[in-house]
Scaffold this active site. Structure first.
Site, short mmCIF file in Angstrom:
data_model
loop_
_atom_site.label_atom_id
_atom_site.label_comp_id
_atom_site.label_asym_id
_atom_site.label_seq_id
_atom_site.Cartn_x
_atom_site.Cartn_y
_atom_site.Cartn_z
N ARG A 3 27.37 -49.07 16.28
CA ARG A 3 27.32 -48.87 14.89
C ARG A 3 25.79 -48.67 14.42
NH1 ARG A 3 30.05 -53.75 11.18
NH2 ARG A 3 29.36 -51.96 9.61
N CYS A 38 22.94 -57.38 9.10
CA CYS A 38 24.14 -56.81 10.04
C CYS A 38 24.94 -55.84 9.23
CB CYS A 38 24.80 -58.18 10.31
SG CYS A 38 25.45 -59.39 8.85
#
Length: 275
Positions: free
Chosen positions: A176, A233
């Site tokens: 990611r 995050c």
């Protein structure tokens, strides 16, 4: 203030009758059955905490997916969990404390210092051969008083000013971060200048945190032992786990609550891809 509590210490507290509030924060991305899992089996006496509704405010445009709850809402929830001033709170989940760390961070931020994570969570309790129970647990309403602003946090404006933060850690999975795979948010990639620091690498295979020395070596290699550190995050949940790991290592770090879900949906902000 200690961050972690092992199973033996928790068991000793329960046997001695020390005032301990156990909170089960069963939640995982893509699995909405946390409460059901809790009802099937949890540590005796643990109260279920709903992360989506009790540890977050509603998301919206420009806010990210999991904004922080306001102080009054968190205090109301904490009292429903049975917390009084002076209690010791122990939070756990069944995923290496990736969800429970959100509760740990919120209570610390609310000025409640005596909150710990059960190292290894439910898996460690079961591995020790200890019993679980099913059903629902409720305590009498508590009287705890909470405030806010006791843990460092940063905003988008802080991150776009290079003088505010020296090191930005991205706690998401490496794919990611690199922009190879983005299952949730509209843009793939990372905040320019951030360093990939997947939360999973804070843990041993059994879900317990790595030792203080191991974590210090890890974060030193990432440059997080120098200057002001911020962590993000996907939506501000697992970043709290990274902050807990940094705390074990003796390093203070700021949370970016909106995280990638806020950054990637804010017009005009740059996105980087690759390693």
């Amino acid at each position: 203030m200690k961050t972690l509590m092992d199973v033996q210490e928790l068991q000793d507290r329960m046997i001695s009758g020390a005032q301990t509030i156990l909170l089960d924060v069963r939640w995982a991305l893509g699995d909405p059955r946390g409460h059901e899992h809790y009802r099937e089996a949890h540590i005796p006496g643990a109260v279920y905490v709903d992360l989506e509704t009790q540890l977050c405010a509603p998301g919206g445009p420009g806010l990210g997916r999991h904004p922080l709850p306001d102080a009054d809402a968190l205090q109301e929830s904490a009292r429903r969990w049975g917390i009084d001033d002076g209690d010791t709170v122990v939070a756990y989940d069944d995923s290496g404390n990736l969800a429970a760390a959100r509760l740990w961070w919120l209570l610390r931020n609310a000025g409640f210092p005596s909150v710990r994570l059960l190292d290894g969570g439910l898996a460690a309790w079961r591995a020790a051969g200890l019993d679980t129970e099913g059903g629902e647990e409720r305590h009498c309403v508590g009287t705890v008083h909470l405030t806010t602003g006791h843990m460092p946090a940063v905003s988008i404006s802080d991150l776009v000013q290079p003088s505010t933060v020296d090191v930005v850690l991205d706690a998401r999975a490496g794919e990611r971060f690199r922009g190879e795979h983005e299952p949730i948010d509209p843009r793939a990639g990372h905040i320019p200048g951030a360093v990939s620091a997947p939360t999973s690498e804070n843990l041993l295979p059994d879900g317990r945190f790595r030792s203080r020395d191991e974590l210090r070596r890890r974060f030193r290699a990432l440059g997080a032992d120098r200057g002001r550190v911020a962590v993000y995050c996907g939506s501000g949940i697992t970043a709290a786990h990274e902050i807990a790991a940094l705390d074990v290592a003796g390093i203070e770090a700021s949370l970016f609550p909106g995280s990638w879900s806020q950054w990637s949906t804010t017009d005009g902000l740059p996105v980087a891809v690759g390693a």
